[in-house]
Design a protein around this motif. Structure first.
Motif, PDB file in Angstrom:
ATOM      1  N   PRO A 508      37.133  -4.441   4.846  1.00  0.00           N
ATOM      2  CA  PRO A 508      36.718  -5.338   5.927  1.00  0.00           C
ATOM      3  C   PRO A 508      35.532  -4.730   6.688  1.00  0.00           C
ATOM      4  O   PRO A 508      35.544  -3.549   7.022  1.00  0.00           O
ATOM      5  N   ASP A 515      36.941  -9.332   3.529  1.00  0.00           N
ATOM      6  CA  ASP A 515      37.035  -9.586   4.968  1.00  0.00           C
ATOM      7  C   ASP A 515      38.055 -10.675   5.282  1.00  0.00           C
ATOM      8  O   ASP A 515      38.632 -10.689   6.374  1.00  0.00           O
ATOM      9  N   GLY A 540      38.847 -13.554   9.669  1.00  0.00           N
ATOM     10  CA  GLY A 540      38.113 -12.559   8.892  1.00  0.00           C
ATOM     11  C   GLY A 540      36.824 -13.124   8.318  1.00  0.00           C
ATOM     12  O   GLY A 540      35.767 -12.476   8.347  1.00  0.00           O
ATOM     13  N   THR A 544      32.260 -12.447   9.477  1.00  0.00           N
ATOM     14  CA  THR A 544      31.102 -12.062   8.660  1.00  0.00           C
ATOM     15  C   THR A 544      29.808 -12.691   9.160  1.00  0.00           C
ATOM     16  O   THR A 544      28.727 -12.378   8.639  1.00  0.00           O
TER      17      THR A 544
END
Length: 582
Positions: A508, A515, A540, A544
């Motif tokens: 991650p 991620d 998650g 990004t």
């Protein structure tokens, strides 16, 4: 670069080129269906060296198949890794693996994942397989390449030659693997080109990334990737000076890849034509490199190889590779230099095929078709097929609907194929479910899903999903349980995530599908349920946004902006679909 070709269909071009190899070396055979060139003479008492990668780099890799170098090479489409099935068939059916198989792979994500998965499948079938990943390029330094590491370029052929010669000399699998890694660790390369290449059948693209007519790309990759910088074309001497400094300047911490050794036994130089430089001009480049090595660095190479070894189609450029000779520890006859000098019989290495090989030519030999003989042993772990199918179907439909969103993101940060690859795999799995082939044995069903994904989902996504599913099946088999609960799936998924890290260092924060995948699996393992786990995956994926990429092709993109990672979005929408099940 010229965009005119004699063969404009890329698939037909690759197939035609492969047919030429056994025509020019009758010691070889072609499995046209799997794009495998392999040697007829598969000695059971020697290690089999196998390599491969995308087409467009000829004579690498197929023209290095033959006595003393490679036992087999697997070709993908132009600039695209061969599939896991192609590689697996090469290992299992086209080489004699009795004394082990050493796979030598260039460091590109797709190649590492596909060859890695094929390796694991072969090991599961009882074979001894090792994989050596070669990253010799110094054109992009540590700061930019991050966890991806150095790209593999022309210096890889020296690893092929040394490993092949040692295998022919009856070296063990451990010896061959260790020496291949030793050569790779003492190898540096850098390339330069006057222009990007044109792939047959593709349109001509003019954009800001195009190289100006007056510029040269320093550190350019072999797939049109950008290098270190672009500068106005200098005199050859200045360009060579810049390239040699990148290779040999130990004070450059970003590119000083050669660690100190106790005894340096000399150097080997490889000056490689990327495909479009005339032999006359290559001669001038080689002479300048040798002159500056002596005058500036006091290096007089013990061997100089100059010619076409690894191309980028018709690339108007060249690369320089320097191999530091170090002790193999194997004694007389098995030094790196002696192994480079050892006789071989291939059409790619500058050696002449022996007359007796032509005399033994037999006409009309055709490779027999490989039977699909993969078997999946049953397990004791049972599941409710109706619930499994409904949950999976909801996720797959969600993923298919999100294809435009994922494709749009990948057009910005990747090569634009992520959404379509995920959609193709999802549609194939849906077809499998609709056919009623989901069985109560959880292990058999998941293993079959892995095969479908491997077959129908292209690119890096397919490799990652397939490795994860194969690892999931293995973990489910080892669970020791008879009824698959959500906890069973969560525990197995955590084990599969650990297995996945053997082939990708993604964590991650690296801007990859991990991620989203890791938070989802962790939440499941903590008994938080599908809904909460899906929310964790979405969070998650959202994280990004604006994140600097550390793995995958995105690392070479200067600006990702507010775009989410397409792979992470794919995971998020898939598991959000799972959570819709009531």
């Amino acid at each position: 670069m010229s965009n005119k070709h004699f063969i404009n269909d890329a698939a037909d071009l690759v197939a035609s080129a492969l047919r030429s190899v056994p025509v020019t070396n009758p010691a070889l055979k072609l499995d046209e269906e799997n794009k495998i060139v392999y040697s007829k003479h598969n000695a059971a008492d020697t290690v089999a060296i196998v390599s491969g990668g995308g087409a467009g780099h000829e004579p690498s890799f197929v023209s290095f198949v033959g006595s003393g170098i490679l036992r087999a090479a697997v070709s993908g489409s132009i600039f695209a890794s061969p599939s896991v099935r192609q590689i697996y068939n090469a290992i299992m059916h086209r080489v004699n693996p009795n004394n082990g198989v050493c796979m030598i792979v260039m460091n590109y994500t797709g190649d590492v994942l596909h060859f890695g998965l094929a390796s694991e499948k072969a090991k599961a079938a009882g074979l001894d397989v090792e994989m050596v990943v070669v990253g010799d390029d110094v054109g992009v330094g540590r700061e930019i390449n991050g966890k991806v590491g150095r790209r593999g370029i022309a210096g890889t052929v020296l690893v092929h030659k040394v490993a092949g010669a040692l295998a022919a000399a009856k070296g063990s699998l451990q010896e061959v693997t260790e020496v291949a890694r030793l050569v790779s660790a003492n190898l540096v390369s850098v390339g330069s080109s006057l222009g990007h290449v044109h792939v047959p059948g593709h349109g001509t693209v003019e954009n800001e990334a195009a190289l100006k007519e007056t510029d040269v790309e320093v550190g350019m990759g072999i797939h049109n990737e950008q290098g270190f910088k672009r500068i106005p074309i200098p005199p050859l001497g200045e360009l060579v000076s810049l390239l040699l400094k990148q290779l040999l300047d130990s004070s450059d911490k970003d590119r000083g890849y050669l660690e100190e050794v106790e005894k340096n036994e000399g150097w080997v130089l490889l000056v490689n034509n990327l495909g479009g430089v005339s032999p006359l001009e290559m001669g001038g480049v080689t002479a300048e490199v040798v002159k500056q090595l002596d005058a500036t660095y006091g290096i007089e190479p013990k061997r100089v190889f100059s010619g076409t070894y690894m191309t980028s189609l018709n690339g108007n450029g060249f690369s320089i590779s320097l191999l530091r000779l170090v002790d193999t520890g194997l004694g007389k006859g098995k030094s790196v230099l002696e192994l480079l000098d050892a006789p071989c019989e291939t059409i790619g290495w500058p050696m002449i095929v022996k007359p007796e090989t032509w005399d033994n030519k037999v006409k009309g030999e055709v490779a027999e078709k490989i039977a699909d003989d993969e078997r999946i042993p049953s397990s004791k772990l049972k599941m409710d097929t109706a619930i499994f199918s409904k949950i999976l179907t909801a996720g797959l439909k969600n993923l298919i609907e999100a294809e435009p969103e994922i494709t749009k993101a990948d057009d910005i940060v990747g090569d634009g194929d992520c959404g379509l690859a995920l959609k193709s795999g999802a549609e194939a799995v849906l077809k499998f479910i609709d056919s009623g082939k989901v069985v109560p044995d959880a292990v058999i069903t998941v293993a079959k899903l892995a095969e479908i994904v491997e077959e129908h989902m292209d690119g890096t996504s397919g490799a990652i999903y397939s490795i994860f599913l194969n690892s999931l099946a293995k973990a489910l088999r080892r669970s020791g349980e008879e009824n698959a609960t959500l906890k069973t799936w969560a525990t197995a998924a955590m084990a599969a995530l650990v297995s996945l890290r053997r082939y990708t260092p993604a964590q991650p924060g690296d801007r990859t599908l991990v991620d989203a995948l890791q938070p989802f699996i962790v939440a499941l393992a903590e008994d938080k349920g599908l809904v909460t786990a899906a929310k964790a995956a979405r969070e998650g994926a959202d994280s990004t946004k604006g994140m600097r990429p550390r793995l995958g092709r995105s690392v070479y993109v200067s600006e990702v902006g507010d775009t989410l990672d397409p792979g992470a979005v794919g995971i998020a929408v898939l598991v959000e679909g799972f959570a819709l099940y009531k």
